[in-house]
Design an enzyme around this catalytic site. Sequence first.
Site, PDB file in Angstrom:
ATOM      1  N   GLY A  39     -26.151  -3.100  -7.189  1.00 27.79           N
ATOM      2  CA  GLY A  39     -25.627  -1.769  -7.138  1.00 27.79           C
ATOM      3  C   GLY A  39     -24.565  -2.202  -7.067  1.00 27.79           C
ATOM      4  N   GLY A  40     -24.905  -0.908  -6.520  1.00 31.01           N
ATOM      5  CA  GLY A  40     -22.997  -0.425  -6.470  1.00 31.01           C
ATOM      6  C   GLY A  40     -22.661  -0.484  -5.504  1.00 31.01           C
ATOM      7  N   MET A  41     -22.778  -1.182  -4.517  1.00 34.52           N
ATOM      8  CA  MET A  41     -22.724  -1.251  -2.345  1.00 34.52           C
ATOM      9  C   MET A  41     -22.282  -3.020  -2.311  1.00 34.52           C
ATOM     10  SD  MET A  41     -23.286   0.932   0.525  1.00 34.52           S
ATOM     11  CE  MET A  41     -23.128   0.124   1.976  1.00 34.52           C
ATOM     12  N   VAL A  44     -27.723  -8.938  -3.683  1.00 37.15           N
ATOM     13  CA  VAL A  44     -28.793  -9.330  -2.775  1.00 37.15           C
ATOM     14  C   VAL A  44     -29.240 -11.167  -3.988  1.00 37.15           C
ATOM     15  CG1 VAL A  44     -30.398  -9.776  -1.947  1.00 37.15           C
ATOM     16  CG2 VAL A  44     -29.558  -7.288  -1.942  1.00 37.15           C
ATOM     17  N   ASP A 153     -33.477   7.483   2.512  1.00 35.60           N
ATOM     18  CA  ASP A 153     -33.501   6.772   1.270  1.00 35.60           C
ATOM     19  C   ASP A 153     -34.871   6.292   0.871  1.00 35.60           C
ATOM     20  OD1 ASP A 153     -32.983   6.627  -1.929  1.00 35.60           O
ATOM     21  OD2 ASP A 153     -31.567   5.386  -1.281  1.00 35.60           O
TER      22      ASP A 153
END
Length: 721
Positions: A39-41, A44, A153
Site C-alpha cells: 500500500g502507500g505506507m 508485506v 480501521d
Amino acid sequence: MPASAGVPTDRDSTWGPVVARLRAALVNEYDIDGELGHGGMAAVFRARELALNRRVAIKVMAPGLLLGEGMVDRFRQEAITVANLQHANIVGVHSVRTVGDLHLFVMQYIPGRSLDRILRDEGRLSVQAIRAIIYHVGSALDYAHRRGVVHRDVKPGNILLDGDGDPVVTDFGIAKVAETPGYTRVGTVVGTPTYMSPEQCMGFDVGPASDQYALGIVAYEMLTGRPPFAGTGMAMMLAHTEQMPGPIRDARTDVPDAIDRAVMRMLAKKPEDRFPDLAAAIEAFEAQPLGSLGPVRAEMSALAAAGTAETHLADIVRLPRSPAPASAPPSPPPTAPRSPRTLRPDVAEIRIAPPGELEIGDYIVLEASAHAAGGTRVGDARLRWESSNATVASVDAAGVLTTYAPGTATITASTGSARTSFEVTVLDSSVASIDVESPGEVRSGARATLMARPLDRRGLPVSSHVRWTSKNPATATITDSGALTALRRGVAVLVAEAGGVARAVTVTITAPAVVDVVIDGVPAALAVGTSAPLRAVARSSRSADDVPDRPIEWRSSDPSVAMVSATGVVTARAPGQVTITATCDGIRGTASLTVVSVRASTVVIAPPPSPLRLGDRVSLRATVYDASGNVVTRPVTWRSTDPRVAPVDPSGQVVAQAEGWAIVTAQADGVDAHVEMLVRQPLVPVSASGKRELRRLSATWWIVVLLIAGALAIGWWLLRP
C-alpha cells in the site's frame, strides 16, 4: 497475513529494489519468496524463517515515508501495539527490526483469504458464518479496547480467514493507544471512508464505539452484499454523519430480528446510542464461536480454502531459494553435467478409496493416488477435484470431502486425460448418544426441567424428538418435554429416548422445601427459674402438612433474660421480654416470651352490680394471687366477648352500651378470670303530680279494701248460727 491470489515476481513489483536490499540484509535468517501485498505506507512479503522452518510475513515501511514527521515512530508503534495484544484472533508479531534504513517487523503468516476478497467472490454470507465472524472479530477488538487500543480501521480487508476458517484481525497501522498520546490528534481524519464512524469522519477523537460502528458496517455488508453507503470518499463521509442506512430486510428477508436490531444499534450516529461495549453487541447479535466441527466450521473453511489452495500451489511450483545473496549464486556441485529434464510419466489411472457410510457433517480426507500405465505411482501429480452436487457434498483442492445435506453426489478426480469418479450417498445424521442435563436433586413438591440433546457419532447435535418416561411415577412424573414433577422422597429413574437410543438418569427427590415455620407451646409468661418445652412446626410449599425430620436451629434474642436449648427448651433467667427464633432451611419463625419474677396462679374479679342498665359505667377490679395465695402485682389484660353490649377498656372499665349479655375476662400471665355482664333497659322515672295521684289512688284503694273487709265481717256475724 494472507496469501495473495498470485505471488508477483520481484520484476513486477514496484518494491523490487526494496526486496533486493531486504533479501541481502536478511540472507542468513529469512528466505523471502514473494510479495503478499503493498500500500502507500508499507509492503508485506512472505518468507520462511530458516532457524524455525516456519512461514512468516515481513512488513516493511515504504522508504519514501522516512522523511515524514513521526512516521517511523508511528510504524514502530504499530508493531509495539500489536506485539502486546496476545489474542487468538489478532495477528501476532514476532519481532521488530531496523536494518540500515529499512524499518520492518516480522509477524505471523496467515494462509487464507481476506474477508474483502471473500465478499467480492461470494457476495453476502450465511447468517451462521456472519455470527461466527462477528463473535471472533468483536472479541478481538473488545480485548484490544480493554487494553486501551482502538483499531480505527476495521474493514473486510483487515479481517483474514485462515486455513481453518478462523477470523483474524490485522493491520493496527493507525491504531490509537490511550496510554501513548500524540500519534493521532483531534482534527486528523484517518481511516477508510466506507467504514468510518460519524465522529471519525468529522475529525473528532474516537474511542471503542468507533470500532463498533465500523464492525456494524462490515456486518451490514456481509448480510446484504454491499456497504450501506457508496460514492466518493467525501460523499460517503457525509452520508455517515447525516444518512441512515437502508433497511437490511430490503436486501435480505431472512435476517433474524435480533441481528437486524443489533446491526442498526451498532450504526447509531451518536456513540452513546450504540452498545456500551462490543461484548454487549456480541450478546445482542446472538453470536457464537466456531466449534471444532460442524457445518459452520465447514463453511468458514470453504471460504478460506481458495487462498489455502493457492498457497499450497505456490509452495509446489516455487523451487527453494538459496540462502546466499542473489548477487552470489552458488556454484554447481562438481558432478557430472545435469541431464535433460526428466519427463514425468503420463497418468493413466487414478485410484481412489471410496469412503464408507456418510452422514451430514462428515469430513473425509479422500485417499487418492495417480499411476502410470505400468502401475507405477506418479507422486507429483496434481489432482483436480469436482462434485456434481455441492449442496450435498463438496470437495476442496486438497481432497477434503464435506457433506451438507441428504442425497447423492458424484465425486470426480482428474489430472491430464486421466479421470475417475465415484458416487457418495449422504444420509441424515443418526442418533448415537443422548446428552442429558439433570438437576441431580429436586425437593419433593417442586418442579424441574431435564434437558436432553441427541448427538450423532461425532458428538454433534441431531434434530430428533426426545421422549421422556419415568420408571417410578409414584416418586416423580415427567412429560415428553422433560418437565419433572417431584411427588415424594426417593430416587426417580428417568429415561430419555430418541432415534432408538435410550439414556437413563437418576434424580434424588429430597424433602419438600420449607416456606413457613410456626412456634407452638410458648407460655404467656414464664417465671424466673422455670422452663418450658417449645415446638417448631415447619410447613412445606406442597401443602399445609408438617415437614418431618428437618433440623431446627433455635435462638434467643437475649440469653440473659431467657435461653433456649438446641432441642427448643426455653429457660427463664431474669425478668424481661425476648424473641425466640426457630430457623429451618433458612426460613424463620418467631414468638415473643415474657419472663416474670413470680407467675400468677389465680385471678379474681370483684363482681359488679347486676343487672346493668343502659348507660351504666362500672370499673372492674381484678386481684392476682400466686401459687401460695399471696397477692402479686401483675399486668392484667381485659377483653369482652361482645363489645357491642359491654366493651371493656385496658383499665377494666365497662360501659353498658346495648341490651344483652357478655362475658368480660381478666388475664394475667395466661391465667383467666371471667364475670358475666347483663344489660337491661333503665326504669321509667315518676313525676310529682304522678306521685300525688298514686297516693290518692292508694288511699282510695285502702278505703275500698276496708269496706269490703267490714262487709265480709258483718255478713259472717249475721250468718253465724
